[in-house]
Scaffold this active site. Structure first.
Site, PDB file in Angstrom:
ATOM      1  N   ASP A 240       0.828  -1.201   0.000  1.00 43.54           N
ATOM      2  CA  ASP A 240       0.000   0.000   0.000  1.00 43.54           C
ATOM      3  C   ASP A 240       0.868   1.259   0.000  1.00 43.54           C
ATOM      4  OD1 ASP A 240      -2.707   1.336   0.570  1.00 43.54           O
ATOM      5  OD2 ASP A 240      -1.481   2.040   2.256  1.00 43.54           O
ATOM      6  N   ALA A 241       0.519   2.230  -0.821  1.00 43.98           N
ATOM      7  CA  ALA A 241       1.104   3.582  -0.826  1.00 43.98           C
ATOM      8  C   ALA A 241       2.617   3.573  -0.619  1.00 43.98           C
ATOM      9  CB  ALA A 241       0.421   4.437   0.244  1.00 43.98           C
ATOM     10  N   GLU A 275       0.800  -0.115  -4.828  1.00 44.64           N
ATOM     11  CA  GLU A 275      -0.037   1.065  -5.039  1.00 44.64           C
ATOM     12  C   GLU A 275       0.932   2.233  -4.945  1.00 44.64           C
ATOM     13  OE1 GLU A 275      -3.823   3.436  -3.108  1.00 44.64           O
ATOM     14  OE2 GLU A 275      -2.206   2.688  -1.845  1.00 44.64           O
ATOM     15  N   ASP A 299      -4.275   6.235 -12.835  1.00 42.35           N
ATOM     16  CA  ASP A 299      -4.466   7.118 -13.983  1.00 42.35           C
ATOM     17  C   ASP A 299      -5.547   6.580 -14.916  1.00 42.35           C
ATOM     18  OD1 ASP A 299      -2.451   8.595 -12.895  1.00 42.35           O
ATOM     19  OD2 ASP A 299      -1.140   8.535 -14.644  1.00 42.35           O
ATOM     20  N   HIS A 302      -8.995   7.040 -13.041  1.00 38.42           N
ATOM     21  CA  HIS A 302      -9.462   8.419 -12.918  1.00 38.42           C
ATOM     22  C   HIS A 302      -9.913   8.972 -14.264  1.00 38.42           C
ATOM     23  CE1 HIS A 302      -8.215   7.976  -8.936  1.00 38.42           C
ATOM     24  NE2 HIS A 302      -7.197   8.807  -8.859  1.00 38.42           N
ATOM     25  N   HIS A 364     -11.826  -0.588  -3.498  1.00 35.90           N
ATOM     26  CA  HIS A 364     -12.361  -0.140  -2.208  1.00 35.90           C
ATOM     27  C   HIS A 364     -12.253   1.377  -2.043  1.00 35.90           C
ATOM     28  CE1 HIS A 364      -8.018  -0.458  -1.380  1.00 35.90           C
ATOM     29  NE2 HIS A 364      -8.234   0.492  -0.485  1.00 35.90           N
ATOM     30  N   ASP A 365     -11.173   1.984  -2.546  1.00 36.64           N
ATOM     31  CA  ASP A 365     -10.975   3.423  -2.393  1.00 36.64           C
ATOM     32  C   ASP A 365     -12.044   4.231  -3.117  1.00 36.64           C
ATOM     33  OD1 ASP A 365      -8.861   4.090  -0.705  1.00 36.64           O
ATOM     34  OD2 ASP A 365      -7.367   3.526  -2.192  1.00 36.64           O
ATOM     35  N   GLN A 366     -12.257   3.896  -4.390  1.00 38.00           N
ATOM     36  CA  GLN A 366     -13.133   4.736  -5.210  1.00 38.00           C
ATOM     37  C   GLN A 366     -14.613   4.534  -4.906  1.00 38.00           C
ATOM     38  OE1 GLN A 366     -10.583   3.004  -7.345  1.00 38.00           O
ATOM     39  NE2 GLN A 366      -9.223   4.711  -6.916  1.00 38.00           N
ATOM     40  N   ASN A 369     -14.730   5.735  -0.400  1.00 37.88           N
ATOM     41  CA  ASN A 369     -14.424   7.130  -0.094  1.00 37.88           C
ATOM     42  C   ASN A 369     -15.405   8.112  -0.718  1.00 37.88           C
ATOM     43  OD1 ASN A 369     -12.149   7.025   1.641  1.00 37.88           O
ATOM     44  ND2 ASN A 369     -10.879   6.380  -0.083  1.00 37.88           N
TER      45      ASN A 369
END
Length: 575
Positions: A240-241, A275, A299, A302, A364-366, A369
């Protein structure tokens, strides 16, 4: 059995084993050690000089919660049925992301097993599990874990997780685990009190950053990666990140971790994915070979989301202008926005193959959140959703579906957390700001409509319903299965040696990308416009087509909601 604790600030540490305190020896570099007799099931912790007993930061199992005593486990206790599992090639991978707590009404590793067979039947080949490391409370996404070696007690025991992996392997499914090596959660992080050197003074957006310049910290995370992959027979990890894993050491922690995984773990090939919002080419393109196999490509998501929904604020703002051009660019080359090297120089803008990118319509993020947790299927019409899904599954990038996508779930997936009241208030106050980055509030809605992330009902509403159809596939699932069968039979064999693509036609509402491969050129065309479009398309084997009309010697006609996937082997067009 050797018990160890890295506590540089503590002059004295005692092992609290089954209610008895035993003196530990202070060794060099801040370590405290003791060899003591212990059996599986015994409970233990470490008593600090002020009298407080803390759990083992490398606990393999907790008695109850994040602050409870740790439990001694037997790594050999589970009898594997698939000890001869050999994994699968990267070209086979079709990811399906799950959150164990909401994947089934029961919310455990054992109940999750019941849904694996249908996923395998549909054509999913890899389950990606959101973080399971022990975090505070009974419910959460898992990205605030503190005890990185212990599966969360709400999901089950280590043996239960091994059974989940074992059953997946029996069905031919790989299993990946999402791990968080950039920060620890703010609740239950006892290391801050007795080993503050574990953390940098600087912070990530979610908590204190790791001090990877400390050898004990590097050892902790490298061994954690090896532990999950070897003891649980996992096929890979998603870090992650990683852009928040800053390290000034001569050898970056990401390099060391990658090398350790590649060289020290026996058995089938293990995969490492990231990620990486920094779009760092150097992790995927190295003179010594790629350190990581692929990156989650936000990218593509989005740009796709802006083109599909028109939402263009927050994370989507850089894609607001010419979103269709950016969707095509992401399909052709991968990253669209400029990148930042994590290991040194970004170099001369290397070209990466499409299999170095993982694409998705949502994760899960999109969903979680968003203000109301809506899935993409609820935001656009059915025809457009179907076309985007076809593009995702028929493109040469590695596709990822989110839990529920296998039957077109429309119920929301929310952000949820179980925490103390002081932090809960801060989370409630921050949800509107977080939602602004993912579409904002729908028209006619206010911040009062955002579900309370700390309310148990928000968690319960995010659970997938019980599967009442048993092993039967509905019409949608049969269509999904046909797409994945086509991918397995016709596309996966082309992925070895496939190259970055080229955009061959630019117009709003149109996808037109070619990817050279050893067997010719893979051509994808899709038309979201409400009228027929004329597109360049070379003659070849039509692998998949809807609303593809005859053309002349150099073009073909594609009707509204049409799609064509053609493998060209000569310079003559389809027609």
């Amino acid at each position: 059995m050797l018990f160890q604790l890295w506590a540089p600030l503590s002059s004295r540490v005692q092992l609290h084993l089954n209610g008895t305190d035993l003196e530990m020896a202070r060794c060099g570099a801040g370590w405290h050690e003791l060899v003591a007799s212990a059996r599986p099931g015994d409970t233990y912790g470490f008593r600090l000089p002020e009298g407080r007993v803390v759990p083992d930061p490398a606990s393999r199992c907790q008695k109850s919660n994040i602050d409870s005593l740790s439990v001694v486990t037997d790594p050999e206790a589970y009898a594997w049925k698939t000890s001869d599992w050999r994994g699968r090639p990267w070209s086979d991978v079709v990811f399906y992301e799950v959150h164990i707590g909401t994947f089934t009404p029961g919310g455990t590793f054992r109940t999750a097993i019941t849904r694996l067979r249908k996923l395998a039947d549909i054509g999913i080949t890899a389950i990606e599990v959101m973080p399971v490391a022990q975090f505070a409370g009974t419910r959460g996404w898992g990205y605030d874990g503190v005890l990185q070696f212990a599966p969360h007690t709400s999901y089950g025991t280590p043996e239960d997780f091994k059974a989940f992996v074992d059953n997946a392997h029996e069905l031919g499914l790989m299993v990946f685990l999402d791990v968080v090596y950039n920060h620890f959660g703010p609740v239950g992080n006892h290391l801050l009190s007795y080993a503050p050197e574990f953390f940098h003074k600087q912070s990530t957006p979610w908590g204190a950053a790791m001090n990877f310049e400390q050898s004990a910290v590097r050892r902790y995370f490298v061994e954690n990666a090896e532990y999950w992959l070897s003891e649980f027979h996992l096929d890979g990890l998603r870090l992650d990140a990683v852009d928040q894993m800053n390290d000034g050491s001569e050898v970056h922690i990401l390099e060391e971790l990658s090398e350790a995984v590649r060289t020290s773990i026996a058995g089938p090939r293990r995969y490492l994915i990231t990620e990486n919002p920094a779009n760092s080419m150097d992790l995927l393109d190295s003179s010594l070979g790629p350190l990581f196999d692929a990156d989650w490509n936000d990218d593509f998501h989005h740009a796709m989301h802006v083109a599909a929904t028109g939402e263009a604020a927050g994370h989507y703002e850089p894609f607001a202008e010419q979103p269709w051009q950016r969707v095509n660019a992401a399909l052709a080359k991968g990253y669209v926005l400029p990148g930042r090297a994590l290991l040194g120089s970004q170099g001369s803008d290397p070209t990466l193959p499409p299999v170095a990118f993982i694409h998705y319509l949502q994760n899960h993020d999109q969903t979680g959140n968003r203000a109301l947790g809506e899935r993409l299927v609820s935001l656009i019409n059915e025809e457009a959703y179907t076309l985007w899904l076809e593009i995702l599954l028929l493109s040469p990038q590695i596709p990822l579906l989110f839990q529920g996508d296998d039957y077109r779930e429309s119920a929301p997936f929310h952000f949820f957390v179980d925490t103390d009241e002081e932090r809960a208030e801060a989370i409630r106050n921050g949800r509107a700001k977080a939602a602004d980055s993912f579409g904002g509030l729908p028209p006619g809605r206010s911040v009062d409509d955002i579900p309370d992330a700390t309310d148990p009902e928000t968690f319960l509403k995010s659970k997938l319903p019980a599967d009442t159809a048993g092993g039967c596939l509905n019409e949608y699932q049969r269509g999904l299965k046909k797409l994945l069968e086509l991918r397995r039979q016709a596309i996966s064999p082309l992925l070895k040696g496939i190259q970055a693509g080229d955009v061959v036609f630019e117009r709003e509402g149109v996808i037109a990308v070619d990817w050279p491969c050893p067997a010719g050129v893979l051509q994808l065309r899709a038309n979201f416009a409400r009228h027929t479009v004329e597109l360049p398309l070379r003659r070849g084997q039509a692998l998949y087509a809807r609303h593809l009309l005859n053309g002349d010697r150099c073009t073909a006609l594609l009707g509204p909601d049409g799609i064509a996937l053609v493998r060209a082997t000569d310079p003559v067009i389809v027609g």
